[in-house]
Each structure stands twice: as structure tokens, then as C-alpha cells.
Write a protein that holds these residues in place. Structure first.
Motif, mmCIF file in Angstrom:
data_model
loop_
_atom_site.group_PDB
_atom_site.id
_atom_site.type_symbol
_atom_site.label_atom_id
_atom_site.label_comp_id
_atom_site.label_asym_id
_atom_site.label_seq_id
_atom_site.Cartn_x
_atom_site.Cartn_y
_atom_site.Cartn_z
ATOM 1 N N ASN A 195 5.355 26.244 106.901
ATOM 2 C CA ASN A 195 5.124 25.483 105.673
ATOM 3 C C ASN A 195 3.656 25.078 105.617
ATOM 4 O O ASN A 195 3.218 24.174 106.318
ATOM 5 N N LEU A 196 2.880 25.769 104.777
ATOM 6 C CA LEU A 196 1.448 25.504 104.627
ATOM 7 C C LEU A 196 1.147 24.869 103.264
ATOM 8 O O LEU A 196 0.014 24.875 102.808
ATOM 9 N N SER A 197 2.162 24.317 102.641
ATOM 10 C CA SER A 197 1.996 23.750 101.299
ATOM 11 C C SER A 197 0.846 22.753 101.250
ATOM 12 O O SER A 197 0.786 21.813 102.040
ATOM 13 N N GLY A 198 -0.086 22.990 100.321
ATOM 14 C CA GLY A 198 -1.208 22.071 100.144
ATOM 15 C C GLY A 198 -2.279 22.153 101.212
ATOM 16 O O GLY A 198 -3.212 21.347 101.215
ATOM 17 N N ALA A 199 -2.186 23.115 102.120
ATOM 18 C CA ALA A 199 -3.169 23.236 103.200
ATOM 19 C C ALA A 199 -4.485 23.817 102.688
ATOM 20 O O ALA A 199 -4.528 24.502 101.664
ATOM 21 N N ASN A 200 -5.551 23.536 103.408
ATOM 22 C CA ASN A 200 -6.868 24.083 103.077
ATOM 23 C C ASN A 200 -7.137 25.273 103.985
ATOM 24 O O ASN A 200 -7.357 25.116 105.186
ATOM 25 N N LEU A 201 -7.139 26.464 103.397
ATOM 26 C CA LEU A 201 -7.370 27.702 104.149
ATOM 27 C C LEU A 201 -8.648 28.392 103.692
ATOM 28 O O LEU A 201 -8.854 29.579 103.927
ATOM 29 N N SER A 202 -9.531 27.645 103.045
ATOM 30 C CA SER A 202 -10.769 28.233 102.543
ATOM 31 C C SER A 202 -11.648 28.720 103.696
ATOM 32 O O SER A 202 -11.903 27.983 104.649
ATOM 33 N N GLY A 203 -12.052 29.973 103.600
ATOM 34 C CA GLY A 203 -12.902 30.544 104.639
ATOM 35 C C GLY A 203 -12.165 30.916 105.902
ATOM 36 O O GLY A 203 -12.777 31.340 106.889
ATOM 37 N N THR A 204 -10.857 30.785 105.901
ATOM 38 C CA THR A 204 -10.053 31.060 107.097
ATOM 39 C C THR A 204 -9.845 32.560 107.292
ATOM 40 O O THR A 204 -9.650 33.307 106.334
ATOM 41 N N GLY A 205 -9.876 33.005 108.537
ATOM 42 C CA GLY A 205 -9.625 34.400 108.857
ATOM 43 C C GLY A 205 -8.161 34.602 109.193
ATOM 44 O O GLY A 205 -7.674 34.076 110.191
ATOM 45 N N LEU A 206 -7.435 35.340 108.354
ATOM 46 C CA LEU A 206 -6.003 35.573 108.565
ATOM 47 C C LEU A 206 -5.690 37.074 108.640
ATOM 48 O O LEU A 206 -4.567 37.484 108.396
ATOM 49 N N SER A 207 -6.681 37.865 108.987
ATOM 50 C CA SER A 207 -6.456 39.313 109.055
ATOM 51 C C SER A 207 -5.409 39.629 110.118
ATOM 52 O O SER A 207 -5.481 39.150 111.247
ATOM 53 N N GLY A 208 -4.420 40.420 109.710
ATOM 54 C CA GLY A 208 -3.363 40.815 110.633
ATOM 55 C C GLY A 208 -2.353 39.734 110.929
ATOM 56 O O GLY A 208 -1.420 39.953 111.716
ATOM 57 N N ALA A 209 -2.487 38.553 110.326
ATOM 58 C CA ALA A 209 -1.539 37.462 110.588
ATOM 59 C C ALA A 209 -0.199 37.755 109.914
ATOM 60 O O ALA A 209 -0.133 38.436 108.898
ATOM 61 N N ASN A 210 0.866 37.230 110.496
ATOM 62 C CA ASN A 210 2.203 37.411 109.921
ATOM 63 C C ASN A 210 2.616 36.139 109.197
ATOM 64 O O ASN A 210 2.937 35.136 109.813
ATOM 65 N N LEU A 211 2.577 36.196 107.851
ATOM 66 C CA LEU A 211 2.916 35.051 107.002
ATOM 67 C C LEU A 211 4.218 35.290 106.250
ATOM 68 O O LEU A 211 4.462 34.687 105.205
ATOM 69 N N SER A 212 5.054 36.145 106.796
ATOM 70 C CA SER A 212 6.321 36.461 106.133
ATOM 71 C C SER A 212 7.156 35.194 105.953
ATOM 72 O O SER A 212 7.382 34.437 106.894
ATOM 73 N N GLY A 213 7.602 34.975 104.706
ATOM 74 C CA GLY A 213 8.442 33.818 104.427
ATOM 75 C C GLY A 213 7.722 32.487 104.453
ATOM 76 O O GLY A 213 8.351 31.427 104.361
ATOM 77 N N ALA A 214 6.390 32.495 104.553
ATOM 78 C CA ALA A 214 5.627 31.243 104.618
ATOM 79 C C ALA A 214 5.537 30.587 103.245
ATOM 80 O O ALA A 214 5.599 31.251 102.213
ATOM 81 N N LEU A 216 3.163 29.067 100.853
ATOM 82 C CA LEU A 216 1.730 29.012 100.567
ATOM 83 C C LEU A 216 1.449 28.322 99.235
ATOM 84 O O LEU A 216 0.384 28.499 98.651
ATOM 85 N N SER A 217 2.397 27.521 98.771
ATOM 86 C CA SER A 217 2.224 26.862 97.479
ATOM 87 C C SER A 217 1.080 25.852 97.531
ATOM 88 O O SER A 217 0.931 25.106 98.493
ATOM 89 N N ARG A 218 0.254 25.894 96.504
ATOM 90 C CA ARG A 218 -0.851 24.952 96.309
ATOM 91 C C ARG A 218 -1.903 24.992 97.421
ATOM 92 O O ARG A 218 -2.653 24.031 97.603
ATOM 93 N N ILE A 219 -1.983 26.072 98.176
ATOM 94 C CA ILE A 219 -3.013 26.161 99.213
ATOM 95 C C ILE A 219 -4.374 26.451 98.585
ATOM 96 O O ILE A 219 -4.466 27.025 97.504
ATOM 97 N N GLN A 220 -5.422 26.037 99.260
ATOM 98 C CA GLN A 220 -6.782 26.425 98.901
ATOM 99 C C GLN A 220 -7.120 27.657 99.739
ATOM 100 O O GLN A 220 -7.195 27.570 100.961
ATOM 101 N N ALA A 221 -7.280 28.794 99.074
ATOM 102 C CA ALA A 221 -7.547 30.044 99.796
ATOM 103 C C ALA A 221 -8.804 30.710 99.254
ATOM 104 O O ALA A 221 -8.846 31.918 99.022
ATOM 105 N N LEU A 222 -9.845 29.915 99.053
ATOM 106 C CA LEU A 222 -11.109 30.440 98.556
ATOM 107 C C LEU A 222 -11.863 31.102 99.704
ATOM 108 O O LEU A 222 -11.996 30.525 100.783
ATOM 109 N N ASN A 223 -12.334 32.322 99.480
ATOM 110 C CA ASN A 223 -13.082 33.076 100.514
ATOM 111 C C ASN A 223 -12.234 33.362 101.752
ATOM 112 O O ASN A 223 -12.768 33.609 102.828
ATOM 113 N N THR A 224 -10.931 33.335 101.618
ATOM 114 C CA THR A 224 -10.023 33.562 102.746
ATOM 115 C C THR A 224 -9.797 35.055 102.958
ATOM 116 O O THR A 224 -9.700 35.825 102.004
ATOM 117 N N ASN A 225 -9.708 35.455 104.220
ATOM 118 C CA ASN A 225 -9.539 36.873 104.548
ATOM 119 C C ASN A 225 -8.090 37.154 104.948
ATOM 120 O O ASN A 225 -7.653 36.779 106.027
#
Length: 414
Positions: A195-214, A216-225
Motif C-alpha cells: 500500500n503506497l497510497s499517497g507516497a512520494n516516489l518522485s525521482g525514485t528508481g523502480l526498474s525491475g521492481a515487482n509492484l503487482s497488486g500494489a 499506487l493511488s495518489r502517489i507522486q511519481a514525477l521523474n520516476t523510473n
């Protein structure tokens, strides 16, 4: 509280014990249940000691050697362990509320289910640490290294993980609501069902990460990979991305636009390979047009064509149309890379307002003409009915009654 005399004896004992260790004698320093609350043990070498059940609340153990120490059930609340070495330490059941572990080396330590609320672990080495089920809510973990650590089921609500390294970290079923993970490294991380609801993921590196079923509502994902990340079954309700958000090669069969697995996309079947990226990757060269009272599509078409002609035939394409609630509609138009976006936006809205006003005036004029024609026709009908001895009842406000003709005698009898 330990007395100075007892502390001197202890330190002397530690010194003697260390000499024995140098001679390769196997010995365990048993300090279980001891009271060291408030004591200054900074720099002490207590490696391998048994401090289970001891009271070290408020003690100073900065830069202390605590390799392999047994802290099971130990009271370490508000203890200063800044830059202490706790490699392989056992901290199950320890009270770690408000503890200072900034810069400490906890690699390989066992912290299953511990309560670290209010603690400071900024810059700590937590490689391979077992923190499954631990309470890390609102903890400062900025710059900490969690590579290969186990944080499954951990409570990380509101935690600060700015710039933290979580490469290959297990975070399945962890609670990360409102967590600040900006600029963190989460490559290959296991985030299944997180549960990453409302989390700040701006600039975060998530390459190859497994987010199945996560979530991600209302997250900040600016410049996120998100390159090659798995997003099947994730919820992306109101997530905020920009043109620098990288969705290259994302693996996704379907997603949900609303929480609780509502509004599945696609509604049936799965996305074709690469289709998710095509649909949700924002282009760098777009112009956003906001309409707050719905859209006059005739005026839109006029202004759209006008801009195309004025920009010497450059191709404009409607990339997406989104309803934002309260009558607000966002239309995103893709433009050529060298286009003047500010001018296009200003010219488009000016042309739209002009066309909308003209069309509205024409519409009102047609309505007035229509009313005049209707009244003229009813006048002629009335004239004809009077000549035939009948009365025409015309009620302009009631179209069901308007034009109804009744016999004059019937009307008079009532």
C-alpha cells in the motif's frame, strides 16, 4: 543507574576480557538483566556479550563495538547508538522507541517485529537486516541502506526514506502509506501488494521492481523510473506522473483506475505487450487544455483546425481526454517538439472562446426565429379555426396542450 565505581569495574572487566579474546579464549560476557540506564559506554567493546533483559535506556553507546550482542528484550529506548557496530546483533523484543541508530552498522541483525517508532536510522547500514513485521512508522530512514533486507509486513507509514537504498529489498505486504521515498533506489524490490497510497516516489528508481497488486493511488511519481517494472493488478487512481516518468517496457496485463479493484482496464482481457506504456506514458511535447464548464465541441473543432492552419499544417493530435470532476475536463494535445507550447495554448483558448461566443449567439438567434415562426403558424391556425367555428387553445408553455382544438360548443358548455 550504574555507579561510577561499578562502571569502572565493568570497564576494567571488559579490558581484561578483551585481552583474553586476543589469546583466542572463548568466553561470553554475561550482562543479562544489568542496569546501565544513562551510562556512558561510548566506544566500549562489548562484542558477543549477553545483554538480554538489560536496561540501557538513555545510555550512550556511540561508536561502541556491539557485534553479535544479544539484546533480546533489552530496554534501548532513547539510547544513543550513533555509528555503533551492531553486525549480527539480536534485537528481537528489544524496546527501541526513540533510539538513535544514525550511521550505525546493523547489517545482518535480527529485528523481527521490533518497535522503532520515533527512532533515527538515517544513514544506517541495514544490509540483509530482518525487519519483517517491525514498526517503523514516522522513522527517519533517509540515506539508509536496506539492500537485500526483509521488510515484509513492516509498518512504514509516514517514514522518511529519502535517498535510501532498497535494492532487492523484500517489502511485500508492507504498509507504505504517505511514505517519502523520493530519490530512493528500489531496483528489483519486491513490492507485491504494497500500500503506497499517497507516497512520494518522485525521482525514485523502480526498474525491475515487482509492484503487482500494489496500491499506487495518489502517489507522486514525477521523474520516476518504472523501466521493466511489473504493474499487473496495481491501482493507479489519481497517480501523478509527468513526461519524465519512465514507463519503458513496463510489464502489465491490466490495472485498476479506482481502489478496491474497481474500473479494470482493459475491461476484459489483457493489455497487449507494450500497450500499457503507449496508453499511460506522457509525451514531453504536449499542451494541456482545461475546460471548467464542459466542452463546446463545435468551438473546439473550429479552434483546433485554426491552430493547425496557422502553424503551417503542423500535426496536432488529441492524446487524451480526462474528466477531473466538478465539470472540469482536461484535453491533452500532442505537438511537434519545436512547437511554441505557450503560444499554442493561448491561441487555442482565444479561438475557442471566440467560436463559442459566436455559436452561442447564433443558437440564441435561431431559437428566437423559431419562436417567431411557431407563433406565426399558430396565428394562422387560430384564424382558420375561427372561420370554421372552432376554438384553438394555444399554451406556449405546454407543448402537450398547445394546438389542441376543441369544439366551441363543448368549451361553452363548461
Amino acid at each position: 543507574m550504574v555507579s561510577e565505581e561499578h562502571l569502572a569495574i565493568l570497564l576494567q572487566g571488559v579490558k581484561v576480557w578483551n585481552n583474553w579474546r586476543i589469546k583466542n579464549l572463548q568466553i561470553e560476557l554475561d550482562l543479562s538483566g544489568a542496569d546501565f540506564s544513562g551510562a556512558d559506554l561510548s566506544g566500549a567493546d562489548l562484542s558477543g556479550a549477553n545483554l538480554s533483559g538489560a536496561d540501557l535506556s538513555g545510555a550512550i553507546l556511540s561508536k561502541a563495538n556491539l557485534i553479535g550482542v544479544n539484546f533480546s528484550g533489552t530496554n534501548l529506548s532513547k539510547t544513543n547508538l550513533n555509528r555503533a557496530i551492531l553486525i549480527g546483533a539480536i534485537l528481537i523484543g528489544a524496546n527501541l522507541i526513540g533510539v538513535n541508530l544514525s550511521g550505525a552498522n546493523l547489517s545482518g541483525a535480527n529485528l523481527i517485529g521490533v518497535n522503532l517508532s520515533g527512532a533515527n536510522l538515517s544513514g544506517a547500514n541495514l544490509i540483509g537486516v530482518n525487519l519483517s513485521g517491525a514498526n517503523l512508522s514516522w522513522v527517519n530512514l533517509s540515506g539508509a541502506n536496506f539492500s537485500g533486507a526483509n521488510l515484509s509486513g513492516a509498518n512504514l507509514i509516514g517514514a522518511k526514506l529519502i535517498g535510501a537504498k532498497l535494492i532487492g529489498t523484500k517489502l511485500s505486504e508492507a504498509d507504505l502509506i504517505g511514505t517519502n521515498l523520493s530519490d530512493a533506489d528500489l531496483r528489483e524490490a519486491n513490492l507485491i501488494g504494497v500500500n503506497l497510497s499517497g507516497a512520494n516516489l518522485s525521482g525514485t528508481g523502480l526498474s525491475g521492481a515487482n509492484l503487482s497488486g500494489a496500491n499506487l493511488s495518489r502517489i507522486q511519481a514525477l521523474n520516476t523510473n518504472f523501466t521493466s517494472a511489473k504493474l499487473t493488478g496495481a491501482c493507479i487512481e489519481d497517480w501523478h506522473t509527468n513526461s519524465a516518468t519512465n514507463l519503458t517496457d513496463v510489464i502489465c496485463d491490466y490495472i485498476y483506475l479506482i481502489q478496491e479493484q474497481q474500473e479494470r482496464r482493459p475491461s476484459s482481457g489483457n493489455f497487449a505487450p507494450g500497450e500499457f506504456t503507449k496508453l499511460y506514458q506522457k509525451s514531453l511535447d504536449t499542451v494541456d487544455l482545461i475546460f471548467r464548464n464542459g466542452i463546446d465541441w463545435d468551438a473546439f473543432a473550429y479552434s483546433f483546425k485554426k491552430i493547425e492552419v496557422e502553424s503551417l499544417g503542423s500535426q496536432l493530435d488529441v492524446q487524451s481526454i480526462e474528466k477531473k470532476g466538478d465539470g472540469v475536463i482536461l484535453v491533452r494535445i500532442s505537438v511537434s517538439p519545436d512547437a511554441n507550447k505557450e503560444k499554442i495554448h493561448a491561441d487555442f483558448m482565444q479561438g475557442y472562446e471566440f467560436a463559442h461566443k459566436v455559436l452561442e449567439e447564433q443558437y440564441q438567434s435561431r431559437l428566437e426565429d423559431k419562436d417567431k415562426e411557431i407563433n406565426r403558424l399558430f396565428y394562422l391556425v387560430n384564424q382558420l379555426q375561427e372561420k370554421s367555428g372552432k376554438v384553438s387553445i394555444y399554451n406556449q408553455q405546454n407543448s402537450q396542450v398547445a394546438g389542441k382544438i376543441v369544439d366551441a360548443e363543448t368549451v361553452q358548455s363548461h
